[in-house]
Design an enzyme around this catalytic site. Structure first.
Site, PDB file in Angstrom:
ATOM      1  N   PHE A  23       0.849  -1.192   0.000  1.00 35.12           N
ATOM      2  CA  PHE A  23       0.000   0.000   0.000  1.00 35.12           C
ATOM      3  C   PHE A  23       0.881   1.236   0.000  1.00 35.12           C
ATOM      4  CE2 PHE A  23      -2.320   3.506   1.913  1.00 35.12           C
ATOM      5  CZ  PHE A  23      -3.502   3.478   1.194  1.00 35.12           C
TER       6      PHE A  23
ATOM      7  N   LYS B 162       2.771   9.741   8.547  1.00 32.17           N
ATOM      8  CA  LYS B 162       2.110   9.206   9.746  1.00 32.17           C
ATOM      9  C   LYS B 162       2.728   9.675  11.061  1.00 32.17           C
ATOM     10  CE  LYS B 162      -0.780   5.615   7.945  1.00 32.17           C
ATOM     11  NZ  LYS B 162      -0.495   5.066   6.628  1.00 32.17           N
TER      12      LYS B 162
ATOM     13  N   ASP C  15       9.207   2.667   1.481  1.00 35.92           N
ATOM     14  CA  ASP C  15       8.073   3.396   2.041  1.00 35.92           C
ATOM     15  C   ASP C  15       8.004   3.078   3.532  1.00 35.92           C
ATOM     16  OD1 ASP C  15       5.587   4.208   2.961  1.00 35.92           O
ATOM     17  OD2 ASP C  15       4.522   3.668   1.126  1.00 35.92           O
TER      18      ASP C  15
HETATM   19  C1  LIG Z   1      -0.763   5.347   5.239  1.00 41.91           C
HETATM   20  C2  LIG Z   1       0.248   4.942   4.224  1.00 41.91           C
HETATM   21  C3  LIG Z   1       0.409   5.660   3.027  1.00 41.91           C
HETATM   22  C4  LIG Z   1      -0.487   6.821   2.648  1.00 41.91           C
HETATM   23  O1  LIG Z   1      -0.402   7.871   3.550  1.00 41.91           O
HETATM   24  P1  LIG Z   1      -1.568   9.005   3.542  1.00 41.91           P
HETATM   25  O2  LIG Z   1      -1.073  10.016   4.527  1.00 41.91           O
HETATM   26  O3  LIG Z   1      -2.836   8.329   3.946  1.00 41.91           O
HETATM   27  O4  LIG Z   1      -1.644   9.552   2.174  1.00 41.91           O
HETATM   28  C5  LIG Z   1       1.400   5.249   2.168  1.00 41.91           C
HETATM   29  N1  LIG Z   1       2.191   4.211   2.448  1.00 41.91           N
HETATM   30  C6  LIG Z   1       2.076   3.506   3.591  1.00 41.91           C
HETATM   31  C7  LIG Z   1       3.001   2.363   3.862  1.00 41.91           C
HETATM   32  C8  LIG Z   1       1.089   3.832   4.510  1.00 41.91           C
HETATM   33  O5  LIG Z   1       0.943   3.106   5.617  1.00 41.91           O
END
Ligand SMILES: *Cc1c(COP(=O)(O)O)cnc(C)c1O
Length: 398
Positions: free
Chosen positions: A134, A248, A219
Site C-alpha cells: 500500500f 504518519k 516506504d
Molecule cells: C498510510 C500509508 C500511506 C499513505 O499515507 P496518507 O497520509 O494516507 O496519504 C502510504 N504508504 C504507507 C506504507 C502507509 O501506511
C-alpha cells in the site's frame, strides 16, 4: 451532542468513502473520549500517527508557540522549523541526504515516483512494487498499490508497474532487470496486515537494484519513526535505500510527510521539478521536531521494545480458540484470527473500551502511541479472552 446525532450530520454531508465507528472528542495520553463521554484505551493511534499519544505537552507547546509566531510561509519564503526538521531527519538517516516536505504519505510517494522518473529516463520504462503493498490513494501512489480491488476501478494509469508477490526473492529477481527504474517496497506490509518482510528480503532487493541500476525506494510511512523500536525499520536490516518516504508518526498528529533522497538522489530534483504550497509548513514541522525530541529525551525507542515485547508475549500467551497467532515488531502488531471476523473483534474491543483496527478480514492491527505503558498493555491482554468470547458469539449470531 452525542455520537448518534453527530453521526446523522456526518452522513448528510460527508462523501461516503469511509465507515467511521465513533466520533472522537478529546484525548489525554493513550486515552480518548467519544461524544457520549465513553473513554477508550487507544491502541491504534489514528493509524500509527499519534506517536506521543494525545494532548502531549511537548506538541501542544511547540504548535502553540509556532502558530502564534507564524503559521505559514509558502515556498516563496522559508522557515527555521523546516530547516531544523530536515537537519534532524538527515541526521537520523546517517547524513548525506536531502528532504522534500509534503503534507501526507501519498504525496511523499508521488514525490518519490517523480524523482525516480526524473532519474531513470525513458530506457527504464517500468517500476516494480509488491502485491498487497500500500502506497496511497492519489493516482501515482495508487498505481504502485498492490491491492487490485482499490486500484483497478481507477485505471488506466500512466505508470507502468510490475507487481511481485511480497517477500519472494526469486520473483523479485525475475522482475528487476535493466528496464526497471525502481523497486518500491514497504519494510513490512502495513495495510496488508502488519506482515514484516522475511529476513534478507530487503537486502536481496538492495543487491538486485545495485546489480541492475534500479533505485530502491522504501516506504517507511507506517513503519518509521520508532514504530518498530528503531528510528526506521530498514536500519535493523542493515540496508541503505536510495529514497525513503515518511509521514504518519512523523507529525505526531499534524499532517506532514517527507520524501528523502539519500546520497546522489538528494540532488536528482532540480529547481521547479516539484512543489507544494503547504509542504514544510512551520506548524507541522514544529510538531515533528517535538516528536523527535521527545522520542529521544524520553527514551521511547526503548519503551517500544520493552512494552511492545511484553504486549506481544502477553497476547501470544492468551490461548484462545479465536486467536491463531501474533505477528509484528515493536508497538506494531497484528492478531491473527481464526473462526471470527476482525470486524467482530474490533467492535467487541470497542464495546469493552479498547480501540483497535480490523486491518484485514482475519487480522486486527495494534499500533498504539509509542508512550504506551506496561499497565495499559497488560489491561488489553487481560481483557482479550472476554473480547474474543464476545466476538465468537457475535460471529455466530450474524
Ligand atoms: C498510510 C500509508 C500511506 C499513505 O499515507 P496518507 O497520509 O494516507 O496519504 C502510504 N504508504 C504507507 C506504507 C502507509 O501506511
Amino acid at each position: 451532542m452525542g455520537n448518534a446525532a453527530l453521526r446523522s450530520r456526518y452522513d448528510a454531508v460527508m462523501m461516503p468513502t469511509y465507515a467511521p465507528s465513533i466520533p472522537l472528542v478529546r484525548g489525554e495520553g493513550c486515552r480518548v473520549w467519544d461524544d457520549d463521554g465513553k473513554v477508550y484505551l487507544d491502541l491504534i493511534a489514528g493509524i500509527a500517527v499519534s506517536a506521543l499519544g494525545h494532548n502531549h505537552p511537548a506538541i501542544v507547546e511547540a504548535v502553540s508557540a509556532q502558530v502564534s509566531r507564524i503559521a505559514h510561509s509558502s515556498n516563496l519564503f522559508f522557515n527555521e522549523p523546516a530547516v531544523a526538521l530536515a537537519e534532524r531527519i538527515v541526521g537520523l538517516l546517517g547524513g548525506d541526504a536531502r528532504v522534500f516536505f509534503t503534507n501526507s504519505g501519498t504525496e511523499a510517494n508521488e514525490a518519490a515516483f517523480k524523482l525516480v522518473r526524473r532519474h531513470a529516463g525513458a530506457d527504464r520504462p517500468y517500476v516494480v512494487a509488491a502485491e498487497r503493498g500500500f502506497h496511497g490513494r492519489t493516482m501515482g501512489a495508487l498505481a504502485l498499490t498492490g491491492k487490485a480491488s482499490i486500484r483497478e476501478p481507477f485505471g488506466p494509469f500512466s505508470a507502468n508497474v510490475v507487481f511481485v508477490p511480497y517477500g519472494d526473492v526469486d520473483a523479485l529477481k525475475n522482475a528487476v532487470n535493466e528496464g526497471a527504474a525502481a523497486v518500491f517496497l514497504e519494510p513490512a506490509l502495513g495495510e496488508g496486515g502488519v506482515i514484516p518482510a522475511p529476513t534478507g528480503y530487503l537486502k536481496a532487493a538492495r543487491e538486485l537494484c545495485d546489480a541492475t541500476g534500479a533505485m530502491l525506494v522504501l516506504d517507511e510511512i507506517q513503519s518509521g519513526f520508532g514504530r518498530t523500536g528503531e528510528w526506521f525499520m530498514h536500519q535493523a536490516e542493515g540496508v541503505k535505500p536510495d529514497v525513503i518516504t515518511l509521514a504518519k508518526g512523523l507529525g505526531g498528529g499534524l499532517p506532514i510527510g517527507a520524501c528523502v533522497g539519500l546520497g546522489e538522489y538528494g540532488s536528482t530534483f532540480a529547481r521547479s521539478d516539484h512543489g507544494s504550497t503547504f509542504g514544510g509548513n512551520p506548524v507541522a514541522c514544529a510538531a515533528a521536531l517535538a516528536v523527535i525530541d521527545t522520542i529521544e529525551s524520553q527514551n521511547l525507542l526503548a519503551n517500544v521494545a520493552t512494552v511492545g515485547g511484553r504486549l506481544r508475549d502477553g497476547l501470544a500467551d492468551v490461548g484462545h480458540p479465536a486467536l491463531a497467532g501474533v505477528r509484528g515488531r515493536g508497538l506494531w502488531l497484528a492478531l491473527e484470527l481464526s473462526g471470527v471476523t476482525s470486524a467482530a473483534v474490533e467492535r467487541a474491543s470497542r464495546d469493552n473500551g479498547f480501540l483497535v483496527n480490523a486491518v484485514q478480514p482475519d487480522a486486527i492491527r495494534i499500533a498504539p502511541p509509542l508512550i504506551l505503558g506496561t499497565a495499559e498493555a497488560d489491561r488489553f491482554v487481560a481483557a482479550l479472552p472476554e473480547i474474543l468470547d464476545l466476538s465468537l458469539q457475535a460471529s455466530r449470531e450474524s
